[in-house]
Scaffold this motif. Structure first.
Motif, PDB file in Angstrom:
ATOM      1  N   UNK A  40      12.201   0.887  -8.763  1.00 53.09           N
ATOM      2  CA  UNK A  40      11.702   0.822  -9.494  1.00 53.09           C
ATOM      3  C   UNK A  40      10.344   1.184  -9.375  1.00 53.09           C
ATOM      4  N   UNK A  41       9.573   0.929  -8.505  1.00 49.94           N
ATOM      5  CA  UNK A  41       8.357   1.227  -8.400  1.00 49.94           C
ATOM      6  C   UNK A  41       7.938   2.954  -8.373  1.00 49.94           C
TER       7      UNK A  41
ATOM      8  N   UNK B 197       7.206   8.246 -10.472  1.00 47.51           N
ATOM      9  CA  UNK B 197       7.772   9.691 -10.950  1.00 47.51           C
ATOM     10  C   UNK B 197       7.730   9.722 -12.082  1.00 47.51           C
ATOM     11  N   UNK B 198       8.535   9.391 -12.727  1.00 44.81           N
ATOM     12  CA  UNK B 198       8.934   9.350 -14.033  1.00 44.81           C
ATOM     13  C   UNK B 198       7.675   9.898 -14.728  1.00 44.81           C
TER      14      UNK B 198
ATOM     15  N   UNK C 108       2.974   1.778  -3.916  1.00 47.36           N
ATOM     16  CA  UNK C 108       2.867   1.685  -5.109  1.00 47.36           C
ATOM     17  C   UNK C 108       1.649   2.502  -5.568  1.00 47.36           C
ATOM     18  N   UNK C 109       0.549   1.714  -4.502  1.00 49.45           N
ATOM     19  CA  UNK C 109      -0.548   2.025  -4.464  1.00 49.45           C
ATOM     20  C   UNK C 109      -0.573   3.903  -3.618  1.00 49.45           C
ATOM     21  N   UNK C 110       0.103   4.044  -2.144  1.00 53.01           N
ATOM     22  CA  UNK C 110       0.124   5.084  -1.356  1.00 53.01           C
ATOM     23  C   UNK C 110       0.694   6.607  -2.303  1.00 53.01           C
TER      24      UNK C 110
ATOM     25  N   UNK D 210      13.471   7.473   0.911  1.00 53.80           N
ATOM     26  CA  UNK D 210      11.775   6.485   0.940  1.00 53.80           C
ATOM     27  C   UNK D 210      12.435   4.854   0.452  1.00 53.80           C
ATOM     28  N   UNK D 211      13.572   4.703   0.178  1.00 52.69           N
ATOM     29  CA  UNK D 211      14.070   3.102  -0.695  1.00 52.69           C
ATOM     30  C   UNK D 211      14.944   3.272   0.498  1.00 52.69           C
ATOM     31  N   UNK D 212      15.857   3.890   1.225  1.00 57.40           N
ATOM     32  CA  UNK D 212      16.558   3.599   1.534  1.00 57.40           C
ATOM     33  C   UNK D 212      15.713   3.726   3.711  1.00 57.40           C
ATOM     34  N   UNK D 213      13.867   3.981   3.852  1.00 59.46           N
ATOM     35  CA  UNK D 213      13.562   4.469   4.851  1.00 59.46           C
ATOM     36  C   UNK D 213      13.078   2.034   4.609  1.00 59.46           C
ATOM     37  N   UNK D 214      13.262   1.858   3.386  1.00 53.81           N
ATOM     38  CA  UNK D 214      11.928   0.720   2.545  1.00 53.81           C
ATOM     39  C   UNK D 214      12.154  -0.726   2.779  1.00 53.81           C
TER      40      UNK D 214
END
Length: 206
Positions: A96-97, A102-103, A161-163, A180-184
């Motif tokens: 979501x973040x 991105x969009x 989100x800040x990064x 990123x989702x898979x890592x975070x």
């Protein structure tokens, strides 16, 4: 011709137009609040982004403070932010973040980052964030320390989100969102204290 057109639209058209106008003004204000200090945002800036005139904003909201008070909440955003089962919530919130950034260029939840810039309005923003975002998340969690777990998970999401959107880290911004989702997400899920869904390796990028 204007009267005839109004008649053709029917008796409910005026109300629909008013609702659309209010929505456009609110969206424009929220967009600007995610990028600028409260004191730096003018009614003209809001009007220009919303595609309306400044007097029309005053007609619907009365004054600038009333307008900003009306958008210093997260009720409309938290529904989609938390819209997932607990065992998949970490992945959902991370995505979501990232997709919001991105969009749409900004995630509404990240407005809290700018609270120090908004003076007294910032205190309203903070209180609403605590009750409507981290507090609502805590209410969904079971077991001890639900409030702490919720705040830790939200803190991780704000950092991401800040990064992405404020520091504009080049590696995060160019990485595939699924990667990123898979890592975070596992770290966020762990902070929630809820066992996450076990996904086959082939399905983790979807």
């Amino acid at each position: 011709m204007t009267t005839a057109y109004a008649d053709e639209r029917g008796p409910g058209a005026g109300r629909r137009d008013a609702e659309a106008t209010r929505t456009a003004i609110v969206k424009a204000t929220r967009h600007l609040l995610a990028r600028h200090a409260h004191g730096d945002i003018t009614l003209k800036a809001v009007a220009d982004r919303a595609g309306v005139s400044p007097p029309l904003i005053l007609k619907y909201f009365g004054n600038k403070d009333a307008l900003f008070s009306s958008v210093m909440n997260f009720e409309a955003d938290v529904e989609s932010f938390l819209d997932a089962p607990l065992d998949d919530l970490g992945r959902h919130m991370v995505r979501h973040v990232l997709t919001g950034q991105a969009e749409r260029g900004a995630d509404p939840i990240l407005r809290i980052v700018f609270a120090p810039l908004h003076g007294e309005q910032g205190e309203i923003l903070r209180a609403n964030f605590r009750s409507q975002v981290s507090g609502r998340l805590a209410a969904r969690l079971r077991g001890p320390d639900a409030g702490l777990r919720a705040e830790l998970a939200v803190s991780m999401l704000l950092g991401l989100g800040v990064m992405y959107g404020i520091a504009r880290g080049p590696h995060v911004r160019t990485a595939d969102i699924d990667d990123v989702v898979n890592r975070y997400a596992p770290a966020v899920q762990d902070a929630l204290g809820v066992r996450g869904t076990v996904r086959p390796a082939a399905a983790q990028r979807h």
